[in-house]
Design an enzyme around this catalytic site. Structure first.
Site, mmCIF file in Angstrom:
data_model
loop_
_atom_site.group_PDB
_atom_site.id
_atom_site.type_symbol
_atom_site.label_atom_id
_atom_site.label_comp_id
_atom_site.label_asym_id
_atom_site.label_seq_id
_atom_site.Cartn_x
_atom_site.Cartn_y
_atom_site.Cartn_z
ATOM 1 N N TYR A 4 -2.098 -0.354 10.202
ATOM 2 C CA TYR A 4 -2.259 -0.894 8.842
ATOM 3 C C TYR A 4 -1.054 -0.505 7.976
ATOM 4 O O TYR A 4 -0.491 -1.339 7.253
ATOM 5 C CB TYR A 4 -3.556 -0.355 8.232
ATOM 6 N N SER A 55 0.849 -1.200 0.000
ATOM 7 C CA SER A 55 0.000 0.000 0.000
ATOM 8 C C SER A 55 0.878 1.240 0.000
ATOM 9 O O SER A 55 1.973 1.237 0.588
ATOM 10 C CB SER A 55 -0.901 0.037 1.246
HETATM 11 P P1 NAP Z 1 -11.999 -5.124 -0.218
HETATM 12 O O1 NAP Z 1 -12.727 -4.459 -1.336
HETATM 13 O O2 NAP Z 1 -12.372 -4.812 1.196
HETATM 14 O O3 NAP Z 1 -12.019 -6.696 -0.473
HETATM 15 C C1 NAP Z 1 -11.345 -7.515 0.432
HETATM 16 C C2 NAP Z 1 -11.242 -8.900 -0.143
HETATM 17 O O4 NAP Z 1 -10.406 -9.664 0.733
HETATM 18 C C3 NAP Z 1 -12.571 -9.613 -0.200
HETATM 19 O O5 NAP Z 1 -12.528 -10.502 -1.293
HETATM 20 C C4 NAP Z 1 -12.613 -10.351 1.129
HETATM 21 O O6 NAP Z 1 -13.401 -11.548 1.106
HETATM 22 C C5 NAP Z 1 -11.162 -10.738 1.271
HETATM 23 N N1 NAP Z 1 -10.722 -10.947 2.635
HETATM 24 C C6 NAP Z 1 -10.704 -10.099 3.678
HETATM 25 N N2 NAP Z 1 -10.214 -10.703 4.768
HETATM 26 C C7 NAP Z 1 -9.929 -11.968 4.402
HETATM 27 C C8 NAP Z 1 -9.417 -13.091 5.064
HETATM 28 N N3 NAP Z 1 -9.099 -13.067 6.367
HETATM 29 N N4 NAP Z 1 -9.260 -14.245 4.367
HETATM 30 C C9 NAP Z 1 -9.591 -14.319 3.052
HETATM 31 N N5 NAP Z 1 -10.080 -13.294 2.373
HETATM 32 C C10 NAP Z 1 -10.248 -12.133 3.041
HETATM 33 O O7 NAP Z 1 -10.403 -4.790 -0.296
HETATM 34 P P2 NAP Z 1 -9.547 -4.072 -1.435
HETATM 35 O O8 NAP Z 1 -9.690 -2.599 -1.257
HETATM 36 O O9 NAP Z 1 -9.801 -4.688 -2.748
HETATM 37 O O10 NAP Z 1 -8.075 -4.429 -0.919
HETATM 38 C C11 NAP Z 1 -7.345 -5.519 -1.455
HETATM 39 C C12 NAP Z 1 -5.900 -5.349 -1.018
HETATM 40 O O11 NAP Z 1 -5.391 -4.091 -1.499
HETATM 41 C C13 NAP Z 1 -5.691 -5.340 0.497
HETATM 42 O O12 NAP Z 1 -4.504 -6.006 0.828
HETATM 43 C C14 NAP Z 1 -5.591 -3.862 0.809
HETATM 44 O O13 NAP Z 1 -4.889 -3.620 1.997
HETATM 45 C C15 NAP Z 1 -4.851 -3.371 -0.420
HETATM 46 N N6 NAP Z 1 -4.991 -1.942 -0.684
HETATM 47 C C16 NAP Z 1 -6.206 -1.385 -0.921
HETATM 48 C C17 NAP Z 1 -6.295 -0.022 -1.158
HETATM 49 C C18 NAP Z 1 -7.597 0.658 -1.433
HETATM 50 O O14 NAP Z 1 -7.642 1.915 -1.426
HETATM 51 N N7 NAP Z 1 -8.685 -0.053 -1.691
HETATM 52 C C19 NAP Z 1 -5.132 0.786 -1.170
HETATM 53 C C20 NAP Z 1 -3.912 0.155 -0.908
HETATM 54 C C21 NAP Z 1 -3.837 -1.192 -0.678
HETATM 55 P P3 NAP Z 1 -15.028 -11.526 1.363
HETATM 56 O O15 NAP Z 1 -15.641 -10.971 0.098
HETATM 57 O O16 NAP Z 1 -15.369 -12.950 1.604
HETATM 58 O O17 NAP Z 1 -15.243 -10.625 2.552
#
Ligand code: NAP
Length: 250
Positions: A158, A144
């Site tokens: 985080y 991130s």
């Molecule tokens: P999201 O929309 O909240 O989706 C999270 C995904 O991870 C969902 O598929 C969820 O499954 C799954 N998940 C959560 N906890 C889990 C666990 N313990 N075991 C297995 N699956 C799990 O998240 P996102 O924004 O796409 O983020 C994805 C990655 O990118 C993360 O590592 C996050 O830190 C990183 N990131 C995101 C951003 C941002 O702005 N969005 C920025 C920087 C980095 P369910 O559908 O079953 O709940």
């Protein structure tokens, strides 16, 4: 010709879902891990199949060593030996200053983002290491931009958890390079997913921060997936140990 076989952890929504579907369109068979949202995972699998890929949804908590080992075994049983892994599952926990943060929120974040991600990387090293016949084996970890921004007042734990992802990426890349397995990370900036409203608990977070980003907008999940697909692919064959920041200039 054998198709590459990709496991995406946290592939049911957001960046993971976009990555799974884009990978399917580009010739990968895809195992879509999810934690609890089976309907969302089924939709991603259907989209992958519509793109001509073999795909399977695999439930498993990526904070649990038992679940992680089982999911890797189920992915191999369903689709054959893995050649690529996207280590994506991650959470923030409810936003607050560190002084006001609950121990449980911090521990849950570290359990998934650090311990879980390292265990996923370990299983990826084992699975890809045992599949020497596969071409272009690669792991992409999801870091991130928070690593260098620090996320003050929101979730410094985080940001710290994603710092661990960067170190993991640098070290594992060196360990696995002699075997021809590449390890890189993508460090997204703010991306339009459920993580902001549902996980951080602040529905207006995207609208509040978007004007402060040099490109004046947040990323789409597809824009992040493009960089992940680049690092998975042979287009980046000489790139390993890199953390690719995709953050709109932030
Ligand atoms: P999201 O929309 O909240 O989706 C999270 C995904 O991870 C969902 O598929 C969820 O499954 C799954 N998940 C959560 N906890 C889990 C666990 N313990 N075991 C297995 N699956 C799990 O998240 P996102 O924004 O796409 O983020 C994805 C990655 O990118 C993360 O590592 C996050 O830190 C990183 N990131 C995101 C951003 C941002 O702005 N969005 C920025 C920087 C980095 P369910 O559908 O079953 O709940």
């Amino acid at each position: 010709m054998n198709r590459p076989v990709l496991l995406v952890t946290g592939g049911s929504r957001g960046i993971g879902a976009a990555t799974a579907i884009m990978a399917a369109k580009r010739g990968y068979d895809v195992a879509v891990n999810y934690q609890s949202n089976a309907d969302a995972a089924a939709e991603v699998v259907a989209a992958c199949e519509a793109a001509g890929a073999r795909a399977v949804a695999l439930q498993g908590d990526m904070a649990s060593a038992t679940d992680i080992i089982r999911v890797f075994a189920e992915a191999k049983a369903a689709l054959g030996p893995l050649s690529h892994v996207v280590n994506n599952a991650g959470i923030t926990g409810k936003a607050s200053s560190l002084a006001e943060a609950d121990t449980g929120v911090i521990r849950a974040c570290i359990d998934v983002n650090v311990t879980g991600a390292i265990l996923v990387a370990r299983e990826a090293a084992r699975a890809l290491g045992a599949n020497a016949e596969a071409k272009g084996r690669a792991i992409v970890n999801i870091s991130s931009a928070a690593v260098t921004l620090g996320s003050p007042g929101e979730f410094v734990w985080y940001a710290a958890s994603k710092g661990a992802i960067d170190s993991l990426t640098i070290g594992l890349a060196k360990e696995l390079a002699p075997a021809g397995i590449r390890v890189n990370a993508v460090a997204p900036g703010m991306t339009e997913t459920d993580i902001h409203a549902m996980s951080s608990g602040e529905p207006g977070r995207v609208a509040r921060i978007a004007p402060t980003i040099p490109l004046k907008r947040v990323a789409t999940p597809d824009e992040i997936a493009e960089s992940i697909l680049f690092l998975l692919s042979e287009a980046s064959a000489y790139t390993t140990g890199v953390i690719l920041r995709v953050a709109g200039g932030r």
